[in-house]
Design a protein around this motif. Structure first.
Motif, PDB file in Angstrom:
ATOM      1  N   ARG A 161       0.833  -1.197   0.000  1.00  0.00           N
ATOM      2  CA  ARG A 161       0.000   0.000   0.000  1.00  0.00           C
ATOM      3  C   ARG A 161       0.869   1.249   0.000  1.00  0.00           C
ATOM      4  NH1 ARG A 161      -5.008   1.145   0.048  1.00  0.00           N
ATOM      5  NH2 ARG A 161      -5.488  -1.079   0.186  1.00  0.00           N
ATOM      6  N   ALA A 162       0.763   2.001  -1.081  1.00  0.00           N
ATOM      7  CA  ALA A 162       1.514   3.244  -1.221  1.00  0.00           C
ATOM      8  C   ALA A 162       0.682   4.404  -0.710  1.00  0.00           C
ATOM      9  CB  ALA A 162       1.897   3.473  -2.677  1.00  0.00           C
ATOM     10  N   SER A 163       1.334   5.334  -0.034  1.00  0.00           N
ATOM     11  CA  SER A 163       0.654   6.495   0.525  1.00  0.00           C
ATOM     12  C   SER A 163       1.428   7.758   0.174  1.00  0.00           C
ATOM     13  CB  SER A 163       0.533   6.353   2.051  1.00  0.00           C
ATOM     14  OG  SER A 163      -0.045   7.509   2.626  1.00  0.00           O
ATOM     15  N   ILE A 164       0.728   8.740  -0.378  1.00  0.00           N
ATOM     16  CA  ILE A 164       1.355   9.998  -0.771  1.00  0.00           C
ATOM     17  C   ILE A 164       0.542  11.157  -0.197  1.00  0.00           C
ATOM     18  CG2 ILE A 164       2.009  11.493  -2.691  1.00  0.00           C
ATOM     19  CD1 ILE A 164       2.427   9.056  -4.396  1.00  0.00           C
ATOM     20  N   ILE A 165       1.224  12.029   0.509  1.00  0.00           N
ATOM     21  CA  ILE A 165       0.572  13.216   1.073  1.00  0.00           C
ATOM     22  C   ILE A 165       0.978  14.430   0.235  1.00  0.00           C
ATOM     23  CG2 ILE A 165       0.322  14.710   3.089  1.00  0.00           C
ATOM     24  CD1 ILE A 165       0.901  12.324   4.854  1.00  0.00           C
ATOM     25  N   VAL A 166      -0.026  15.181  -0.209  1.00  0.00           N
ATOM     26  CA  VAL A 166       0.200  16.339  -1.075  1.00  0.00           C
ATOM     27  C   VAL A 166      -0.382  17.585  -0.417  1.00  0.00           C
ATOM     28  CG1 VAL A 166      -0.183  17.352  -3.354  1.00  0.00           C
ATOM     29  CG2 VAL A 166       0.097  14.874  -3.121  1.00  0.00           C
ATOM     30  N   LYS A 167       0.370  18.674  -0.507  1.00  0.00           N
ATOM     31  CA  LYS A 167      -0.082  19.960   0.026  1.00  0.00           C
ATOM     32  C   LYS A 167      -0.519  20.856  -1.126  1.00  0.00           C
ATOM     33  CE  LYS A 167       1.436  23.716   3.075  1.00  0.00           C
ATOM     34  NZ  LYS A 167       2.570  24.211   3.898  1.00  0.00           N
ATOM     35  N   PHE A 168      -1.810  21.246  -1.112  1.00  0.00           N
ATOM     36  CA  PHE A 168      -2.373  22.091  -2.164  1.00  0.00           C
ATOM     37  C   PHE A 168      -2.551  23.518  -1.637  1.00  0.00           C
ATOM     38  CE2 PHE A 168      -3.939  17.793  -2.927  1.00  0.00           C
ATOM     39  CZ  PHE A 168      -3.714  17.610  -4.286  1.00  0.00           C
ATOM     40  N   ALA A 169      -1.912  24.462  -2.269  1.00  0.00           N
ATOM     41  CA  ALA A 169      -2.152  25.870  -1.969  1.00  0.00           C
ATOM     42  C   ALA A 169      -2.925  26.430  -3.163  1.00  0.00           C
ATOM     43  CB  ALA A 169      -0.840  26.617  -1.781  1.00  0.00           C
ATOM     44  N   SER A 170      -4.208  26.687  -2.958  1.00  0.00           N
ATOM     45  CA  SER A 170      -5.067  27.083  -4.075  1.00  0.00           C
ATOM     46  C   SER A 170      -5.819  28.370  -3.758  1.00  0.00           C
ATOM     47  CB  SER A 170      -6.070  25.974  -4.400  1.00  0.00           C
ATOM     48  OG  SER A 170      -6.947  25.775  -3.298  1.00  0.00           O
ATOM     49  N   GLN A 171      -6.478  28.863  -4.783  1.00  0.00           N
ATOM     50  CA  GLN A 171      -7.319  30.058  -4.622  1.00  0.00           C
ATOM     51  C   GLN A 171      -8.708  29.738  -5.151  1.00  0.00           C
ATOM     52  OE1 GLN A 171      -5.097  33.125  -6.750  1.00  0.00           O
ATOM     53  NE2 GLN A 171      -4.343  33.935  -4.804  1.00  0.00           N
ATOM     54  N   MET A 172      -9.706  30.171  -4.402  1.00  0.00           N
ATOM     55  CA  MET A 172     -11.085  29.925  -4.812  1.00  0.00           C
ATOM     56  C   MET A 172     -12.018  30.984  -4.234  1.00  0.00           C
ATOM     57  SD  MET A 172     -11.699  26.488  -2.482  1.00  0.00           S
ATOM     58  CE  MET A 172     -10.272  25.670  -3.198  1.00  0.00           C
ATOM     59  N   ASP A 174      -7.425  32.338  -0.167  1.00  0.00           N
ATOM     60  CA  ASP A 174      -6.299  31.410  -0.236  1.00  0.00           C
ATOM     61  C   ASP A 174      -6.604  30.222   0.668  1.00  0.00           C
ATOM     62  OD1 ASP A 174      -4.727  33.000  -1.954  1.00  0.00           O
ATOM     63  OD2 ASP A 174      -4.040  34.217  -0.271  1.00  0.00           O
ATOM     64  N   ILE A 175      -6.576  29.040   0.089  1.00  0.00           N
ATOM     65  CA  ILE A 175      -6.903  27.820   0.823  1.00  0.00           C
ATOM     66  C   ILE A 175      -5.710  26.858   0.775  1.00  0.00           C
ATOM     67  CG2 ILE A 175      -8.480  25.862   1.022  1.00  0.00           C
ATOM     68  CD1 ILE A 175      -9.816  28.530   1.527  1.00  0.00           C
ATOM     69  N   THR A 176      -5.381  26.285   1.917  1.00  0.00           N
ATOM     70  CA  THR A 176      -4.314  25.279   1.978  1.00  0.00           C
ATOM     71  C   THR A 176      -4.901  23.977   2.487  1.00  0.00           C
ATOM     72  OG1 THR A 176      -2.611  26.947   2.404  1.00  0.00           O
ATOM     73  CG2 THR A 176      -2.076  24.674   2.936  1.00  0.00           C
ATOM     74  N   ASP A 177      -4.851  22.972   1.634  1.00  0.00           N
ATOM     75  CA  ASP A 177      -5.367  21.652   1.981  1.00  0.00           C
ATOM     76  C   ASP A 177      -4.240  20.638   1.932  1.00  0.00           C
ATOM     77  OD1 ASP A 177      -8.148  22.089   2.427  1.00  0.00           O
ATOM     78  OD2 ASP A 177      -8.445  22.321   0.274  1.00  0.00           O
ATOM     79  N   ILE A 178      -4.289  19.680   2.853  1.00  0.00           N
ATOM     80  CA  ILE A 178      -3.341  18.566   2.861  1.00  0.00           C
ATOM     81  C   ILE A 178      -4.142  17.288   2.705  1.00  0.00           C
ATOM     82  CG2 ILE A 178      -1.594  17.318   4.164  1.00  0.00           C
ATOM     83  CD1 ILE A 178      -0.855  19.918   5.527  1.00  0.00           C
ATOM     84  N   TRP A 179      -3.943  16.629   1.564  1.00  0.00           N
ATOM     85  CA  TRP A 179      -4.704  15.428   1.251  1.00  0.00           C
ATOM     86  C   TRP A 179      -3.763  14.230   1.165  1.00  0.00           C
ATOM     87  CZ3 TRP A 179      -8.939  16.537  -3.009  1.00  0.00           C
ATOM     88  CH2 TRP A 179      -9.835  17.498  -2.521  1.00  0.00           C
TER      89      TRP A 179
END
Length: 243
Positions: free
Chosen positions: A184-195, A216-221
């Motif tokens: 099982r591979a796991s990858i955490i990505v940090k998104f800095a987006s605008q909406m 400005d929204i920062t999500d960590i998925w």
């Protein structure tokens, strides 16, 4: 007539005959080292490539074809392949090590392609959530995350609230971590987006957000995938929004 049999003439003739006989005895013999006669109708000998050429002595000489030199030159011109994490992680970092382990388990993995896919998935998910489109979310989220999004959509609908949403774009998208536990591979990505988002109640009153303000929204998925399965799709198994 008597001059022909003059003693001096007889001596000179004898000497001439002796010289001719000696030359013939030397030049007329074959030693085995002579060049073979040239046949003007014979096909030309090949002297290039790796074809052998037969000599007059019956020996075969191998001419260099230049093929080995070409191979050596080609090998010298091939640059070593850059590590899989190049451009995404620092050498020796845990992130670089995670990439190396993942690509060993899944040789088709590409950080660049994954990041492009993750960005597309992010945009699709936030827009589907804003519209309340559950079918669009189901194949992109794990069961637990889907249930959470589904409950939020149902709660919004039951309250009669309306969410106006517009995705503007990304400021920055980075890998936070890459791990492999078993298959099982796991990858955490940090998104800095605008909406732009604004929530109105059933009376039309603004209760959250601003329809004219870009936020400005920062999500960590966290994305996961079983690399032993043929299914190449990654699913979001956890979401977190940073203030």
């Amino acid at each position: 007539m008597n001059e022909l049999f003059d003693p001096l003439n007889l001596v000179l003739a004898a000497v001439a005959l002796m010289v001719v006989w000696r030359l013939r005895s030397v030049l007329g013999q074959r030693t085995g080292h002579e060049r073979p006669p040239i046949d003007p109708y014979a096909p030309p000998r090949r002297t290039n490539g790796s074809a052998p050429v037969e000599t007059g002595s019956g020996k075969v000489l191998e001419f260099p074809s230049g093929k080995e030199d070409s191979v050596k030159k080609a090998d010298a011109e091939v640059e070593p392949q850059a590590p899989i994490w190049t451009g995404f992680a620092e050498a020796g970092s845990p992130l670089a090590t995670g990439f190396e382990k993942l690509v060993q388990a899944d040789p088709n993995f590409s950080p660049k392609e994954f990041l492009e896919g993750a960005k597309l998935a992010y945009e699709m998910i936030v827009e589907a959530f804003a519209k309340g489109d559950k079918p669009a979310l189901k194949n992109l989220l794990s069961r637990e995350v889907f249930d959470g999004f589904s409950k939020a959509i149902d709660s919004r609908g039951q309250a009669g609230e309306k969410l106006d949403f517009q995705f503007v774009g990304f400021e920055k998208v980075d890998f936070e971590s890459v791990g492999l536990l078993g298959k099982r591979a796991s990858i955490i990505v940090k998104f800095a987006s605008q909406m732009i988002s604004a929530t109105h109640d059933k009376a039309g009153t603004l209760i959250d957000g601003n329809p004219k303000e870009v936020r400005d929204i920062t999500d960590i998925w966290t994305f996961e995938r079983d690399v032993s399965q043929k299914d190449p799709n990654w699913r979001v198994v956890a979401t977190e929004t940073q203030a």
